[in-house]
Design an enzyme around this catalytic site. Structure first.
Site, PDB file in Angstrom:
ATOM      1  N   TRP A 100     -48.614   8.424  28.302  1.00 29.35           N
ATOM      2  CA  TRP A 100     -47.612   9.282  28.693  1.00 29.35           C
ATOM      3  C   TRP A 100     -46.005   8.665  28.454  1.00 29.35           C
ATOM      4  O   TRP A 100     -45.159   9.566  28.294  1.00 29.35           O
ATOM      5  CB  TRP A 100     -47.585   9.548  30.278  1.00 29.35           C
ATOM      6  CG  TRP A 100     -49.121  10.067  30.389  1.00 29.35           C
ATOM      7  CD1 TRP A 100     -50.054   9.575  31.208  1.00 29.35           C
ATOM      8  CD2 TRP A 100     -49.787  11.363  29.836  1.00 29.35           C
ATOM      9  NE1 TRP A 100     -51.375  10.411  30.900  1.00 29.35           N
ATOM     10  CE2 TRP A 100     -51.028  11.683  30.173  1.00 29.35           C
ATOM     11  CE3 TRP A 100     -49.135  12.400  29.060  1.00 29.35           C
ATOM     12  CZ2 TRP A 100     -51.696  12.534  29.912  1.00 29.35           C
ATOM     13  CZ3 TRP A 100     -49.970  13.559  28.471  1.00 29.35           C
ATOM     14  CH2 TRP A 100     -51.252  13.567  28.862  1.00 29.35           C
ATOM     15  N   ASP A 169     -41.054   8.947  35.667  1.00 27.39           N
ATOM     16  CA  ASP A 169     -42.217  10.138  35.648  1.00 27.39           C
ATOM     17  C   ASP A 169     -43.199   9.597  36.536  1.00 27.39           C
ATOM     18  O   ASP A 169     -43.964   8.513  36.564  1.00 27.39           O
ATOM     19  CB  ASP A 169     -43.016  10.119  34.105  1.00 27.39           C
ATOM     20  CG  ASP A 169     -44.207  11.023  34.125  1.00 27.39           C
ATOM     21  OD1 ASP A 169     -44.617  11.460  35.359  1.00 27.39           O
ATOM     22  OD2 ASP A 169     -44.627  11.197  33.115  1.00 27.39           O
ATOM     23  N   LYS A 193     -51.889  16.524  40.598  1.00 28.75           N
ATOM     24  CA  LYS A 193     -52.326  15.135  41.051  1.00 28.75           C
ATOM     25  C   LYS A 193     -52.434  15.007  42.581  1.00 28.75           C
ATOM     26  O   LYS A 193     -53.590  15.140  42.988  1.00 28.75           O
ATOM     27  CB  LYS A 193     -51.918  13.781  40.500  1.00 28.75           C
ATOM     28  CG  LYS A 193     -51.361  14.074  39.064  1.00 28.75           C
ATOM     29  CD  LYS A 193     -52.618  13.939  37.930  1.00 28.75           C
ATOM     30  CE  LYS A 193     -52.136  13.838  36.551  1.00 28.75           C
ATOM     31  NZ  LYS A 193     -53.158  13.808  35.547  1.00 28.75           N
TER      32      LYS A 193
END
Length: 364
Positions: A100, A169, A193
């Site tokens: 990511w 992030d 999440k």
């Protein structure tokens, strides 16, 4: 169908209490005769939902008053280009700890010069870089990092004090622990999440950092647009924000971040002990000092048993244990709403599987 043990990486398990409340209110919310999904986002009823969610975020995360709380769309993937589009001037530093952060870096390259401040790539992202290994530069517009790496199962357990604003992030571990919000210029997180269903992206942005944003950008790609409109520039993801509020209600009722952090550590410890005490039958991916409390990644010494493990686990009521398609192996994602009892059940299954297949999975 009976309840399953949900270890999906995202969208992930949601608190049953939040789901049951949403079910109860689905057709007729608060006596309006309408579903939340039918409410006008300009009306008073939705305004209360919107304001409630913002207040819960500020309270639970202890967000300072000089930070704006935004609800955006497009997931973390849209934040990858949006951050540099708004803030990358001379250059930006990116810390690479997995797929990511690599994607974030790739998007930033479209908007200006980037440099890598530290990277765990040479070690197959098994370890988080040490804080003293991070290189900064005087001309940095910001430093970007990813707090938790779902694919490789690593997590930062302390954050760097950077000279340039720190952008993070936190999609896969926000609200899983206490964090020093004032250490960051901007935090972003997809909801799917720990915050609720997909569809909304939470952004926390310090006002001093916002003042550095570029002007003349498309309205939908400018943070300033959403600050000035209280995230109501266009129709927001109403149901996702409503669910986010319900999840945070559950989190507060469960004891807040201190309690949930303790629970998450206990769940992770249970699984890591099962891996470490398996005599090499199971092999953890992440270095011990970098292990994630959200995503436990591991392989079998005999890779041929992986598909057997997944099939038998499915038959036993476990879902979501397959590793990411890019690395394979196994992964148990143990976000906030995953009960300790599910982790206990998984450990019992792992031990039984080892006893059953020990000869085929010879130790290494």
């Amino acid at each position: 169908m009976n309840d399953v043990h949900n270890f999906n990486a995202g969208p992930a398990a949601l608190p049953k209490q939040a789901l049951e409340r949403a079910q109860k209110e689905l057709v007729n919310f608060d006596g309006t005769g309408m579903s939340v999904m039918e409410l006008s986002h300009r009306g008073d009823t939705y305004d209360r939902i919107h304001t409630h969610a913002i207040k819960k975020i500020r309270k639970l995360l202890d967000v300072p008053d000089d930070y704006h709380i935004l609800f955006l769309q497009g997931g973390a993937s849209l934040q990858f280009p949006m951050v540099p589009m708004n803030f990358l001037d001379s250059q930006a530093t990116y810390i690479l700890t997995g797929a990511w952060s690599e994607k974030a870096l790739a998007e930033a390259k479209h908007f200006g010069k980037t440099v890598i401040g530290a990277s765990g790539k040479d070690g197959n992202y098994k370890q988080i870089p040490a804080l003293n290994q991070i290189s900064e530069h005087a001309q940095d517009s910001y430093v970007h990092m990813t707090s938790n790496n779902t694919i490789y199962g690593t997590q930062w357990h302390a954050f760097p004090n950077t000279k340039a604003p720190l952008v993070c992030d936190m999609s896969s571990d926000i609200f899983s622990r206490r964090i020093p919000v004032n250490q960051f210029g901007l935090i972003y997180a997809g909801a799917q999440k720990n915050l609720g269903p997909s569809g909304v992206t939470l952004v926390l942005i310090q006002d001093a950092f916002l003042q550095r944003a570029k002007s003349g950008l498309p309205a939908m790609l400018s943070y300033d647009t959403f600050v000035k409109s209280n995230s109501l520039y266009n129709t927001p993801p109403v149901f996702s924000i409503y669910m986010l509020g319900l999840v945070l209600d559950w989190l507060e009722e469960s004891g807040g971040l201190t309690e949930i952090e303790n629970r998450n550590k206990a769940k992770a410890q249970l699984l890591y002990e099962a891996i470490d005490e398996s005599d090499g039958f199971y092999i953890g991916h992440a270095a011990q000092d970098s292990r994630s409390n959200m995503n436990v990644t591991f392989t079998l010494a005999n890779d041929a048993l992986t598909s057997v493990f997944l099939q038998e686990a499915k038959e036993a009521g476990f879902v979501g244990l397959n590793g990411h398609r890019s690395v394979g192996g196994l992964r148990a994602s143990i976000y906030n709403a995953v009960p300790y009892a599910s982790c206990e059940a998984l450990v019992d299954f792992m031990k039984q599987f080892k006893n059953k297949h020990a000869e085929k999975g010879a130790t290494v």
